[in-house]
Write an enzyme that holds these catalytic residues in place. Structure first.
Site, PDB file in Angstrom:
ATOM      1  N   ASP A   1     -27.304 118.905  63.418  1.00 11.28           N
ATOM      2  CA  ASP A   1     -26.492 118.498  64.561  1.00 11.28           C
ATOM      3  C   ASP A   1     -27.051 119.239  65.768  1.00 11.28           C
ATOM      4  O   ASP A   1     -26.844 120.441  65.921  1.00 11.28           O
ATOM      5  CB  ASP A   1     -25.028 118.885  64.307  1.00 11.28           C
ATOM      6  CG  ASP A   1     -24.153 118.765  65.565  1.00 11.28           C
ATOM      7  OD1 ASP A   1     -24.579 118.094  66.524  1.00 11.28           O
ATOM      8  OD2 ASP A   1     -23.051 119.349  65.565  1.00 11.28           O
TER       9      ASP A   1
ATOM     10  N   LYS B   1     -30.048 118.447  76.009  1.00 11.84           N
ATOM     11  CA  LYS B   1     -29.683 117.163  75.413  1.00 11.84           C
ATOM     12  C   LYS B   1     -29.212 116.155  76.468  1.00 11.84           C
ATOM     13  O   LYS B   1     -29.327 114.951  76.272  1.00 11.84           O
ATOM     14  CB  LYS B   1     -28.567 117.414  74.391  1.00 11.84           C
ATOM     15  CG  LYS B   1     -28.183 116.216  73.562  1.00 11.84           C
ATOM     16  CD  LYS B   1     -27.102 116.616  72.573  1.00 11.84           C
ATOM     17  CE  LYS B   1     -26.635 115.448  71.743  1.00 11.84           C
ATOM     18  NZ  LYS B   1     -25.591 115.877  70.794  1.00 11.84           N
TER      19      LYS B   1
ATOM     20  N   GLU C   1     -22.763 110.525  66.038  1.00 15.50           N
ATOM     21  CA  GLU C   1     -21.876 111.674  65.818  1.00 15.50           C
ATOM     22  C   GLU C   1     -20.475 111.272  65.347  1.00 15.50           C
ATOM     23  O   GLU C   1     -19.955 111.890  64.404  1.00 15.50           O
ATOM     24  CB  GLU C   1     -21.821 112.531  67.092  1.00 15.50           C
ATOM     25  CG  GLU C   1     -23.127 113.298  67.278  1.00 15.50           C
ATOM     26  CD  GLU C   1     -23.345 113.825  68.689  1.00 15.50           C
ATOM     27  OE1 GLU C   1     -22.418 113.732  69.512  1.00 15.50           O
ATOM     28  OE2 GLU C   1     -24.443 114.331  68.955  1.00 15.50           O
TER      29      GLU C   1
ATOM     30  N   ASP D   1     -13.621 113.196  70.470  1.00 15.12           N
ATOM     31  CA  ASP D   1     -14.502 114.363  70.499  1.00 15.12           C
ATOM     32  C   ASP D   1     -14.365 115.028  71.864  1.00 15.12           C
ATOM     33  O   ASP D   1     -14.839 114.506  72.866  1.00 15.12           O
ATOM     34  CB  ASP D   1     -15.947 113.901  70.249  1.00 15.12           C
ATOM     35  CG  ASP D   1     -16.924 115.071  70.184  1.00 15.12           C
ATOM     36  OD1 ASP D   1     -16.549 116.186  70.573  1.00 15.12           O
ATOM     37  OD2 ASP D   1     -18.071 114.863  69.743  1.00 15.12           O
TER      38      ASP D   1
END
Ligand SMILES: *[C@@H]1O[C@H](CO)[C@@H](O)[C@H](O)[C@H]1NC(C)=O
Ligand SMILES: *[C@@H]1O[C@H](CO)[C@@H](O)[C@H](O)[C@H]1NC(C)=O
Ligand SMILES: *[C@@H]1O[C@H](CO)[C@@H](O)[C@H](O)[C@H]1NC(C)=O
Ligand SMILES: CC(=O)N[C@H]1CO[C@H](CO)[C@@H](O)[C@@H]1O
Length: 442
Positions: A37, A100, A203, A225
């Site tokens: 991850d 990212k 994810e 999330d």
């Protein structure tokens, strides 16, 4: 003849029996594929243990199961994770984080300029992509995938130390909203780290798997999330044992940092009321920020917390004992209750529901038709946030898995499937959906 057959038969039986016994008593095979991850702020690695059927999220020597997604570059060396974080304050220009957010992403020069203002490290524009200028020599820069590769290499090393064998294959997760280019660049980062990516999974799908929802009879799964700075809501459908992302929405400017800021502003006001001045010293502000983060974590478990920070305030004498020039030292103390923290943030907590309503409307789904709600990301530990979601759906969300590790656990399960150490005869758990757009509420 019959006797010979019987002997042959029994020797075959003996062979079969020996094979069976060997299978029973040999140690279970080592996992061959790791699950990673690569998060925006933290990253982790896990393996599926064929013996126990459980996922092990691999800890470092200090017992930490994730490392900060930070890489520090100097002209001599590269430091990764906690080592980079420790040195970051002293080297803000050379410490890259949030890579990212840039990986494989297309920017106009103006968009990149706007992004740059949020960071201390220097971001360069190169043919529509971002690069980071981290060395004194301006002509040298690193790409977001190179930064990612240093993090992935660290995770690979962690897995190899734990397993005692070299590792070269992995499954990796990406945000559901990542387009093909962002996925490709993430895969490239892994290749640079010596990892062959067998599958890229979303994810939210990984999080749903961490709860075993691929094995139970559910159809509509909603994944919320909420991390440090962003909210992502995804609606998944399960079709024939595989997850399909039906709708996505979110808020790129909502997360733990915003909740901290509200409490910090409150404390500044209290300091001003008590002492007639506010802290200006950088170290003081840093300590207040740390106290706020600690208090927020504490208030997920306790009803109140005492914040206590020594400050040197400009120009005031009230409450101060020691004077040096125009500043005085005080010990600021404030009790913060959970009720107060919730009141300060109530409007922000309620903002979570806008993208939730959006994905339901896009999925043509009533709130009571959602079978399971999965919470991911550290900020979903906040009791009031769980309550807001529970009240909206009239149903308890799934929270038993550590919200910081749910994604890596799901990715490691998929890695176990890819490595063949899975009792079920399945290889994929996700149907790609290439035409989906995320709706943003900021
Ligand atoms: C910067 O790096 C480039 C490429 O390695 C090199 O050619 C150049 O001489 C360096 N410039 C300085 C000022 O060090
Ligand atoms: C991504 O990679 C695949 C396989 O290498 C390639 O076919 C595709 O064109 C790439 N797409 C983009 C947008 O880079
Ligand atoms: C959090 O709560 C525990 C238990 O009451 C306490 O021991 C600890 O000092 C608290 N931490 C902070 C930062 O207040
Ligand atoms: C509280 C809650 O909703 N728990 C559910 C979490 O997910 C599992 C599936 O693995 C359900 O069985 C639980 O009821």
């Amino acid at each position: 003849m019959a006797g010979a057959m019987a002997i042959l038969g029994s020797s075959i039986l003996a062979l079969l029996l020996a094979g069976y016994l060997a299978q029973q008593y040999l140690p279970p095979p080592k996992p061959k594929v790791i699950g990673v991850d690569l998060g925006t702020t933290y990253c982790s690695v896990g393996v599926f243990q064929p013996g126990t059927g459980k996922v092990e999220v691999i800890a470092d020597k200090a017992g930490r199961k994730s490392l900060p997604s930070m890489v520090l570059f100097t002209n001599q060396e590269v430091r990764v994770g906690y080592e980079a974080q420790e040195l970051a304050d002293a080297n803000p220009l050379n410490t890259v984080y949030d890579a990212k957010r840039f990986i494989g992403k297309h920017f106009t020069p103006e968009e990149l300029q706007a992004e740059s203002s949020r960071y201390q490290f220097k971001i360069l524009y190169n043919k529509g992509h971002a690069e980071f200028s981290v060395f004194a020599n301006e002509t040298l820069s690193v790409t977001p995938e190179y930064v990612g590769s240093r993090l992935l290499f660290e995770l690979k090393k962690l897995a190899e130390e734990y397993l005692g064998v070299p590792v070269s294959k992995a499954v990796i997760s990406v945000p559901a909203e990542f387009d093909e280019r962002q996925r490709n660049h993430t895969v490239k980062a892994a290749q640079l780290a010596g990892l062959d990516i067998l599958r890229v999974i979303n994810e939210p799908t990984a999080a749903a798997m961490a709860y075993g929802l691929h094995k139970v009879d559910v159809f509509n799964v909603l994944v919320v999330d909420l991390g440090g700075g962003t909210l992502d809501v995804s609606l998944l459908n399960k079709q024939g044992g595989m997850f399909l992302t039906r709708a996505m929405a979110g808020n790129n400017q909502l997360g733990g940092q915003d909740f901290n800021l509200r409490l910090l502003q409150f404390l500044f006001n209290r300091i001003h009321q008590q002492y007639g001045a506010v802290p200006t010293d950088k170290q003081d502000v840093h300590h207040l920020r740390q106290a706020v983060e600690a208090a927020k974590l504490n208030l997920t478990l306790y009803d109140s917390v005492l914040i206590r920070v020594p400050l040197s305030l400009p120009g005031s004498s009230e409450g101060g004992e020691e004077h040096s020039g125009t500043s005085s030292k005080v010990l600021f103390e404030e009790t913060v209750t959970r009720d107060l923290f919730e009141a300060l943030n109530q409007d922000l907590f309620e903002k979570i529901l806008a993208p939730v309503e959006e994905v339901l409307s896009r999925g043509h789904l009533g709130r009571h038709e959602v079978d399971e709600i999965v919470l991911v990301g550290g900020s979903t530990r906040i009791p009031r946030i769980r309550q807001v979601i529970q009240e909206f759906f009239g149903k308890e969300p799934n929270t038993s898995v550590d919200p910081d590790l749910a994604v890596v656990i799901g990715v490691a399960l998929q890695a176990g499937i890819m490595g063949g150490s899975w009792p079920l005869q399945v290889s994929a758990l996700e149907i790609p959906n290439r035409h989906l757009q995320k709706v943003n509420f900021n």
